[in-house]
Each structure stands twice: as structure tokens, then as C-alpha cells.
Write a protein that holds these residues in place. Structure first.
Motif, PDB file in Angstrom:
ATOM      1  N   SER A   1       0.823  -1.191   0.000  1.00 46.40           N
ATOM      2  CA  SER A   1       0.000   0.000   0.000  1.00 46.40           C
ATOM      3  C   SER A   1       0.866   1.252   0.000  1.00 46.40           C
ATOM      4  O   SER A   1       1.688   1.437   0.895  1.00 46.40           O
ATOM      5  N   VAL A   2       0.651   2.130  -0.988  1.00 45.28           N
ATOM      6  CA  VAL A   2       1.433   3.378  -1.015  1.00 45.28           C
ATOM      7  C   VAL A   2       1.077   4.235   0.197  1.00 45.28           C
ATOM      8  O   VAL A   2       1.900   4.969   0.720  1.00 45.28           O
ATOM      9  N   THR A   3      -0.165   4.113   0.666  1.00 45.72           N
ATOM     10  CA  THR A   3      -0.550   4.927   1.822  1.00 45.72           C
ATOM     11  C   THR A   3       0.156   4.461   3.089  1.00 45.72           C
ATOM     12  O   THR A   3       0.332   5.227   4.012  1.00 45.72           O
TER      13      THR A   3
ATOM     14  N   ARG B   1       5.133  15.732   2.461  1.00 47.58           N
ATOM     15  CA  ARG B   1       5.492  14.736   1.447  1.00 47.58           C
ATOM     16  C   ARG B   1       4.410  13.697   1.243  1.00 47.58           C
ATOM     17  O   ARG B   1       4.240  13.174   0.163  1.00 47.58           O
ATOM     18  N   ARG B   2       3.709  13.378   2.295  1.00 47.15           N
ATOM     19  CA  ARG B   2       2.702  12.316   2.169  1.00 47.15           C
ATOM     20  C   ARG B   2       1.294  12.874   2.098  1.00 47.15           C
ATOM     21  O   ARG B   2       0.315  12.167   2.347  1.00 47.15           O
ATOM     22  N   MET B   3       1.216  14.120   1.729  1.00 52.11           N
ATOM     23  CA  MET B   3      -0.099  14.708   1.533  1.00 52.11           C
ATOM     24  C   MET B   3      -0.863  13.941   0.452  1.00 52.11           C
ATOM     25  O   MET B   3      -0.247  13.293  -0.399  1.00 52.11           O
TER      26      MET B   3
ATOM     27  N   PRO C   1      -7.721  19.170   5.282  1.00 53.74           N
ATOM     28  CA  PRO C   1      -8.484  17.935   5.056  1.00 53.74           C
ATOM     29  C   PRO C   1      -7.710  16.899   4.248  1.00 53.74           C
ATOM     30  O   PRO C   1      -8.040  15.717   4.282  1.00 53.74           O
ATOM     31  N   PHE C   2      -6.684  17.344   3.503  1.00 50.94           N
ATOM     32  CA  PHE C   2      -5.896  16.412   2.684  1.00 50.94           C
ATOM     33  C   PHE C   2      -4.489  16.230   3.249  1.00 50.94           C
ATOM     34  O   PHE C   2      -3.610  15.719   2.566  1.00 50.94           O
ATOM     35  N   GLY C   3      -4.288  16.652   4.513  1.00 48.47           N
ATOM     36  CA  GLY C   3      -2.973  16.534   5.117  1.00 48.47           C
ATOM     37  C   GLY C   3      -2.008  17.548   4.525  1.00 48.47           C
ATOM     38  O   GLY C   3      -2.423  18.548   3.898  1.00 48.47           O
ATOM     39  N   SER C   4      -0.718  17.290   4.702  1.00 46.39           N
ATOM     40  CA  SER C   4       0.292  18.237   4.240  1.00 46.39           C
ATOM     41  C   SER C   4       1.626  17.509   4.123  1.00 46.39           C
ATOM     42  O   SER C   4       1.802  16.423   4.658  1.00 46.39           O
TER      43      SER C   4
ATOM     44  N   TYR D   1      10.644   2.256  -2.374  1.00 44.35           N
ATOM     45  CA  TYR D   1       9.424   1.885  -3.089  1.00 44.35           C
ATOM     46  C   TYR D   1       8.401   3.007  -3.023  1.00 44.35           C
ATOM     47  O   TYR D   1       7.773   3.353  -4.023  1.00 44.35           O
ATOM     48  N   TRP D   2       8.243   3.619  -1.823  1.00 41.95           N
ATOM     49  CA  TRP D   2       7.287   4.733  -1.710  1.00 41.95           C
ATOM     50  C   TRP D   2       7.666   5.849  -2.678  1.00 41.95           C
ATOM     51  O   TRP D   2       6.820   6.382  -3.399  1.00 41.95           O
ATOM     52  N   LYS D   3       8.971   6.177  -2.722  1.00 40.02           N
ATOM     53  CA  LYS D   3       9.406   7.293  -3.582  1.00 40.02           C
ATOM     54  C   LYS D   3       9.084   6.990  -5.043  1.00 40.02           C
ATOM     55  O   LYS D   3       8.581   7.835  -5.778  1.00 40.02           O
TER      56      LYS D   3
HETATM   57  C1  HEM Z   1     -12.316  14.178  -0.451  1.00 38.06           C
HETATM   58  C2  HEM Z   1     -11.481  13.264  -0.820  1.00 38.06           C
HETATM   59  C3  HEM Z   1     -10.199  12.919  -0.119  1.00 38.06           C
HETATM   60  C4  HEM Z   1      -9.751  13.248   1.133  1.00 38.06           C
HETATM   61  C5  HEM Z   1     -10.450  14.084   2.188  1.00 38.06           C
HETATM   62  C6  HEM Z   1      -8.438  12.653   1.282  1.00 38.06           C
HETATM   63  C7  HEM Z   1      -7.659  12.807   2.417  1.00 38.06           C
HETATM   64  C8  HEM Z   1      -6.389  12.264   2.554  1.00 38.06           C
HETATM   65  C9  HEM Z   1      -5.542  12.452   3.705  1.00 38.06           C
HETATM   66  C10 HEM Z   1      -5.900  13.272   4.940  1.00 38.06           C
HETATM   67  C11 HEM Z   1      -4.402  11.771   3.495  1.00 38.06           C
HETATM   68  C12 HEM Z   1      -3.217  11.701   4.448  1.00 38.06           C
HETATM   69  C13 HEM Z   1      -2.342  12.922   4.247  1.00 38.06           C
HETATM   70  C14 HEM Z   1      -1.230  13.108   5.226  1.00 38.06           C
HETATM   71  O1  HEM Z   1      -0.846  12.174   5.918  1.00 38.06           O
HETATM   72  O2  HEM Z   1      -0.696  14.233   5.271  1.00 38.06           O
HETATM   73  C15 HEM Z   1      -4.512  11.124   2.185  1.00 38.06           C
HETATM   74  C16 HEM Z   1      -3.547  10.323   1.608  1.00 38.06           C
HETATM   75  C17 HEM Z   1      -3.688   9.698   0.389  1.00 38.06           C
HETATM   76  N1  HEM Z   1      -4.742   9.851  -0.497  1.00 38.06           N
HETATM   77 FE1  HEM Z   1      -6.364  11.000  -0.238  1.00 38.06          FE
HETATM   78  N2  HEM Z   1      -8.125  11.975   0.127  1.00 38.06           N
HETATM   79  C18 HEM Z   1      -9.158  12.112  -0.761  1.00 38.06           C
HETATM   80  C19 HEM Z   1      -9.225  11.633  -2.052  1.00 38.06           C
HETATM   81  C20 HEM Z   1      -8.266  10.863  -2.656  1.00 38.06           C
HETATM   82  C21 HEM Z   1      -8.311  10.381  -4.015  1.00 38.06           C
HETATM   83  C22 HEM Z   1      -9.429  10.697  -5.010  1.00 38.06           C
HETATM   84  C23 HEM Z   1      -7.190   9.611  -4.200  1.00 38.06           C
HETATM   85  C24 HEM Z   1      -6.715   8.865  -5.425  1.00 38.06           C
HETATM   86  C25 HEM Z   1      -7.295   8.744  -6.534  1.00 38.06           C
HETATM   87  C26 HEM Z   1      -6.435   9.630  -2.963  1.00 38.06           C
HETATM   88  C27 HEM Z   1      -5.246   8.967  -2.747  1.00 38.06           C
HETATM   89  C28 HEM Z   1      -4.478   9.069  -1.599  1.00 38.06           C
HETATM   90  C29 HEM Z   1      -3.215   8.373  -1.421  1.00 38.06           C
HETATM   91  C30 HEM Z   1      -2.557   7.403  -2.421  1.00 38.06           C
HETATM   92  C31 HEM Z   1      -2.707   8.781  -0.173  1.00 38.06           C
HETATM   93  C32 HEM Z   1      -1.403   8.340   0.455  1.00 38.06           C
HETATM   94  C33 HEM Z   1      -0.264   9.232   0.007  1.00 38.06           C
HETATM   95  C34 HEM Z   1       1.093   8.847   0.554  1.00 38.06           C
HETATM   96  O3  HEM Z   1       1.190   8.249   1.620  1.00 38.06           O
HETATM   97  O4  HEM Z   1       2.068   9.190  -0.112  1.00 38.06           O
HETATM   98  N3  HEM Z   1      -7.122  10.400  -2.054  1.00 38.06           N
HETATM   99  N4  HEM Z   1      -5.738  11.457   1.630  1.00 38.06           N
END
Ligand code: HEM
Length: 503
Positions: free
Chosen positions: A99-101, A427-429, A422-425, A108-110
Motif C-alpha cells: 500500500s502506497v498509503t 510529502r505524504r499529503m 483535510p488532505f494533510g500536508s 518503493y514509496w518514492k
Molecule cells: C475528499 C477526498 C479525499 C480526502 C479528504 C483525502 C484525504 C487524505 C488524507 C488526509 C491523506 C493523508 C495525508 C497526510 O498524511 O498528510 C490522504 C492520503 C492519500 N490519499 Fe487521499 N483523500 C481524498 C481523495 C483521494 C483520491 C481521489 C485519491 C486517489 C485517486 C487519494 C489517494 C491518496 C493516497 C494514495 C494517499 C497516500 C499518500 C502517501 O502516503 O504518499 N485520495 N488522503
């Protein structure tokens, strides 16, 4: 039972953040918490301050509740200490341990993050797939149009979920029929399981037979995704035979095509495997479907409860798009009020109210020692409603993002304004921020153009005028969903482009 047992060099100089005095064996401080978690965390921060520590079972946990602290963790010290998350065993299994998340911050993450940013969610690729997204929006509008014709109540909660599931499916795989139901099950179990995983001792007891259910789901999911990949390989083979020409009806190259290209490309820095591709498919479903759908539903509920906001949105759409065509993604940059509605929804209802990271290396933040291995919780929900950072925070007022009077103008959700994350901030945003915000704006714009939603109460009565209010109660889960289904009778607006849907 020793609090924060990591061997700290700095703790003599810098104490751990304050914490409750009485800590119970095994459960730690869990007895102090109730769902929704963000509310319990606010209560505790009134007692222990904006940065405090807890034990979730045996896991040291640090809670941060101000934008200044978010910045220290996610900007100043992110690279050295807070660049990773916790892996749960459901996610581990169902993403093929890829899982990339959840993968640690490493090669691998990079690599996979670069693939996501440069090859999948980059503006050009996303733009090529716009027709697929438009189709999915039309499907939602058609359902509403049907109910408008029959004047039957519709469970509106279901529609954004079907929309996000269909959209991610189409963009990722070029089809949505095979995978649709099973993908929803996977997303559901992630939510459920993270709850148990959170309550650490329960994980050890394997409460609720989760491990077995995960295995059973894996065994059903894997053949489905295998079949989808095989089908895609056949399509690609035919395409190769025709020198890259797309089949009739095929809109564009979907993400799976790109990933399969990379798997076959010997020059790639890391050779992506089939398991990793399957893991990424699951990641996109789990990260992108529920979150986007939940935010859309909150926005619709706010519009029902704030008719003056709805009216202004209708006026903006009349002016910018007119009544002779449906709004489109390309209109979104010209619809500032609709975009402000989306931001205001994220401020009051961030779908992930508590963003989580893991401390990979001990660090001093704000003069407190943060131990290695600690779970870090950012209470994004509470900051979005904090009167220290927002004027009249409980009011749904999209204008705050547009008027140059309150210092709130221009704040956005892209990780640079720490009072709105709401989407974090860092590198891993979230890499899906643009896709999600522009998708929600487009769906809202078309719904507002075409319909009014009259809420229906349990007894089946349709509410109208000043009585037309829906409950904003939150469900007690980890993601903030509405507690009650949004039941409405859609009414097609006179002269609206709803008539175009039959064409
Ligand atoms: C309203 C919609 C969404 C919200 C509120 C949301 C919110 C978040 C948050 C809070 C994180 C963690 C950020 C952090 O740790 O700083 C995250 C990570 C992530 N999100 Fe979203 N997300 C949304 C939609 C999406 C969509 C549409 C996708 C892909 C098509 C997506 C893919 C990912 C991925 C892959 C990560 C992990 C990134 C990493 O660890 O490098 N998200 N999201």
C-alpha cells in the motif's frame, strides 16, 4: 507499566507532552475515549493543552490540535521523523503488502509516489480521462431525473458512493462492472478494521473474526482483479497489433495500461510487479472513494440547510454556464462560489477528521520529546472549527474564502494553510486533492443546475420551505459520515439542462 519506554536522550531536557495521570493496564487511556474520536480529543485538549500524550493500549500516542503544531510536525520535522503511517493487517493483506498509503518512507514509496504524481494523477492524463468522469456524473443525474419524474424519495447517500466507485474504477481499470461490489467490500473492511486496530488490545484478541473475514475477502477479490488485468492485457495486445490504435468506444489509456507498460519496461528504475499494481488499485479505491463521497454528501446537506448559499450558487451557475448546457469540469475554474462551497464543506466536515502519522525517529517538537514509534494524531476537525482561527466558525459561510475582510480569503486545501488540512500536508499529503476537489465541484454544479432536493423525514413526509432542514449529526465512526441517510425527493428545476440527460 512504564510510560513512553523508548530510550530517550532528550527527555531529561525536554519532557514528554502532558498526559492523564491514571493509566490503566492494557487499555492505557482508551477508557477516556469515545467515538467520534475527534470530540474526545477536543475534551482532553481542554484539560492537557494543545499537545498531549495518551496511550492507545500499549501504543504511545501524541495528539496535536493547533495549526502551529501541525506545521512543526508536517513541515519542520516531517522529513526526519513523521513521514510514515501505521500499517494495519487488513490493509497489509488486501493491498498485497504494497500500500502506497502505508509503506514506510523508502525507495518503493518514492518510486510509486512519483508514478502517481507524474504518470497517473498528472494534469494531462487526468484531463484525457475527463469523458469517463463526465459519463459517471451523468449516471448520477439520470437517477435523480428518474426520481424527479416519479416523485419517489431517493436515498441520496448512495449516489455519491456509486459515483466515486464508478469514477475510480473507470479511470483505473477502464471498466467498473466486475470490480464495483467487491471494491466496496474492501473499502468497508478497511474502515471497520482500522477501528479495531486502533483499539490495540482488541487487535491481539482478533475480535470479531476479522483475520478470517479479511482472508475470505482476499480470496474473493484476487480472482476478480486477476480477471480484470487479464482482460486489459488482451485489449492491449489487440491495440499493439493495430499499432496503438484505440478500440472503438475506448476513450483513452487508463491507469492500468500505464502500469502494465511500466511492468514490461526493462528501463524502469524499479520493476513494478503485478502484486504492486493490484495493491495500487486497492489503494485508490480505499483512499479515494468513501472520502470523496462523504464530502459530497455533507456539501448537499449544507446546501439544503442553507438556502441562501444554494441560491447564490444557482445564480453563479446561471451567469457562468447558463441553462442550455450542463456544467463541466472545465467550468470549475470559473465558478469561485462553488469552489468556496467545497472548501467550506471541508472546513466543517473533513472526511478524515484526525490525520495520522507515525514517529520514526525521536524528535523534540515545541520543547517536548516525541518518542520513536509513537502514533501522532492531528485533530484537523477541531482546528477547522476553532474560533481562534475562524470567524463565526459554526456558520456555513463560503464567502469567507472570497471576501477580503477576515484574513480567510485565499485559504486553500493544498497543505500550505495549516488551519485547513483535510488532505494533510507535506510529502505524504493526499495526491488526489485536485481530482477530488474538482470532481466534487463538478458534481455539485450539475446537481445544483438541475435539481432542488426536498428532504424526506422518517415518516415519509416531504419537507419544504423553512422546515426543509436535515440533521447534521455525525456517525460515530473514524471517518466523519452523516449519521442518517440523506433521503430526498429531487425536483427538476424549470428550464434547467436536465432535459439534455435523455439525449
Ligand atoms: C475528499 C477526498 C479525499 C480526502 C479528504 C483525502 C484525504 C487524505 C488524507 C488526509 C491523506 C493523508 C495525508 C497526510 O498524511 O498528510 C490522504 C492520503 C492519500 N490519499 Fe487521499 N483523500 C481524498 C481523495 C483521494 C483520491 C481521489 C485519491 C486517489 C485517486 C487519494 C489517494 C491518496 C493516497 C494514495 C494517499 C497516500 C499518500 C502517501 O502516503 O504518499 N485520495 N488522503
Amino acid at each position: 507499566f512504564s510510560p513512553f519506554s523508548s530510550k530517550s536522550n532528550s527527555k531529561t531536557l525536554h519532557p514528554y507532552p502532558p498526559s492523564p495521570k491514571l493509566r490503566l493496564p492494557f487499555v492505557g487511556d482508551l477508557h477516556l475515549l469515545k467515538l467520534p474520536l475527534h470530540n474526545s480529543l477536543i475534551r482532553l485538549s481542554k484539560q492537557y493543552g494543545p499537545l498531549y500524550s495518551l496511550y492507545f493500549g500499549s501504543m504511545p500516542t501524541i495528539v496535536a490540535s493547533t495549526p502551529e503544531l501541525f506545521k512543526l510536525f508536517l513541515q519542520t520535522h516531517e522529513a526526519s521523523s513523521f513521514n510514515t503511517r501505521f500499517q494495519t493487517s487488513a490493509i497489509k493483506r488486501l493491498t498485497y503488502d504494497n500500500s502506497v498509503t502505508m509503506v514506510p518512507f523508502g525507495p518503493y514509496w518514492k518510486f510509486i509516489r512519483k508514478v502517481i504524481m507524474n504518470d497517473l494523477l498528472n494534469a494531462t492524463t487526468v484531463s484525457k480521462l475527463r469523458p469517463l468522469r463526465s459519463q459517471e456524473i451523468r449516471k448520477v443525474l439520470k437517477v435523480l431525473a428518474l426520481n424527479s419524474d416519479t416523485q419517489q424519495p431517493l436515498n441520496v447517500t448512495e449516489e455519491p458512493l456509486k459515483w466515486t466507485n464508478g469514477t475510480i474504477s473507470m479511470m483505473m481499470l477502464g471498466e467498473s462492472e466486475e470490480i464495483r461490489n467487491i471494491a466496496r467490500e474492501v473499502v468497508k473492511i478497511f474502515g471497520e478494521y482500522s477501528l479495531t486496530d486502533f483499539i490495540w488490545p482488541l487487535k491481539k484478541l482478533k475480535v470479531g473474526n476479522y483475520e478470517k473475514r479479511i482472508e475470505e475477502l482476499f480470496n474473493r477479490f484476487d480472482p476478480v482483479i486477476e480477471k480484470v488485468i487479464k482482460k486489459r492485457q488482451e485489449i492491449r495486445q489487440k491495440r499493439k497489433e493495430k499499432n496503438g490504435e484505440l478500440e472503438k468506444g475506448e476513450e483513452s489509456v487508463v491507469f492500468l495500461d500505464t502500469l502494465l507498460d511500466f511492468a514490461e519496461d526493462p528501463t524502469m528504475e524499479i520493476k513494478i510487479t503485478k502484486e504492486q499494481i493490484k495493491g495500487l488499485v486497492v489503494d485508490f479505491f480505499s483512499a479515494g472513494t468513501d472520502s470523496t463521497a462523504v464530502a459530497t454528501e455533507w456539501a448537499l446537506a449544507e446546501l439544503i440547510n442553507n438556502p441562501h448559499v444554494l441560491k447564490k450558487a444557482q445564480e453563479e451557475l446561471n451567469e457562468v454556464v447558463g441553462k442550455d448546457r450542463l456544467a463541466d469540469e472545465l467550468d470549475v475554474p470559473n465558478l469561485p462560489y462553488i469552489r468556496a462551497i467545497v472548501k467550506e464543506t471541508f472546513r466543517l466536515h473533513p472526511p478524515l477528521p484526525v490525520v495520522k502519522r507515525k514517529c520514526v525517529q525521536e524528535c523534540v517538537v515545541d520543547n517536548y520529546t516525541i518518542p520513536q514509534g509513537a502514533l501522532i494524531l492531528f485533530n484537523v476537525w477541531s482546528v477547522g472549527r476553532d474560533p481562534k482561527y475562524w470567524n463565526n466558525p459554526s456558520e456555513f459561510r463560503p464567502e469567507r474564502f472570497l471576501e477580503n475582510v477576515e484574513g480567510e480569503q485565499g485559504i486553500d486545501v493544498k497543505g500550505q494553510h495549516f488551519q485547513l488540512l483535510p488532505f494533510g500536508s507535506g510529502r505524504r499529503m493526499c495526491p488526489g486533492v485536485s481530482l477530488a476537489t474538482s470532481g466534487i465541484s463538478t458534481l455539485l454544479a450539475t446537481l445544483i443546475q438541475c435539481f432542488e432536493l426536498n428532504p424526506v423525514v422518517q415518516q415519509g413526509n416531504v419537507l419544504k420551505g423553512d422546515d426543509a432542514k436535515v440533521s447534521m449529526e455525525e456517525s460515530p465512526g473514524l471517518s466523519v459520515q452523516r449519521a442518517h441517510n440523506l433521503m430526498c425527493v429531487p425536483v427538476a428545476r424549470a428550464g434547467s439542462p436536465v432535459k439534455l440527460l435523455s439525449s
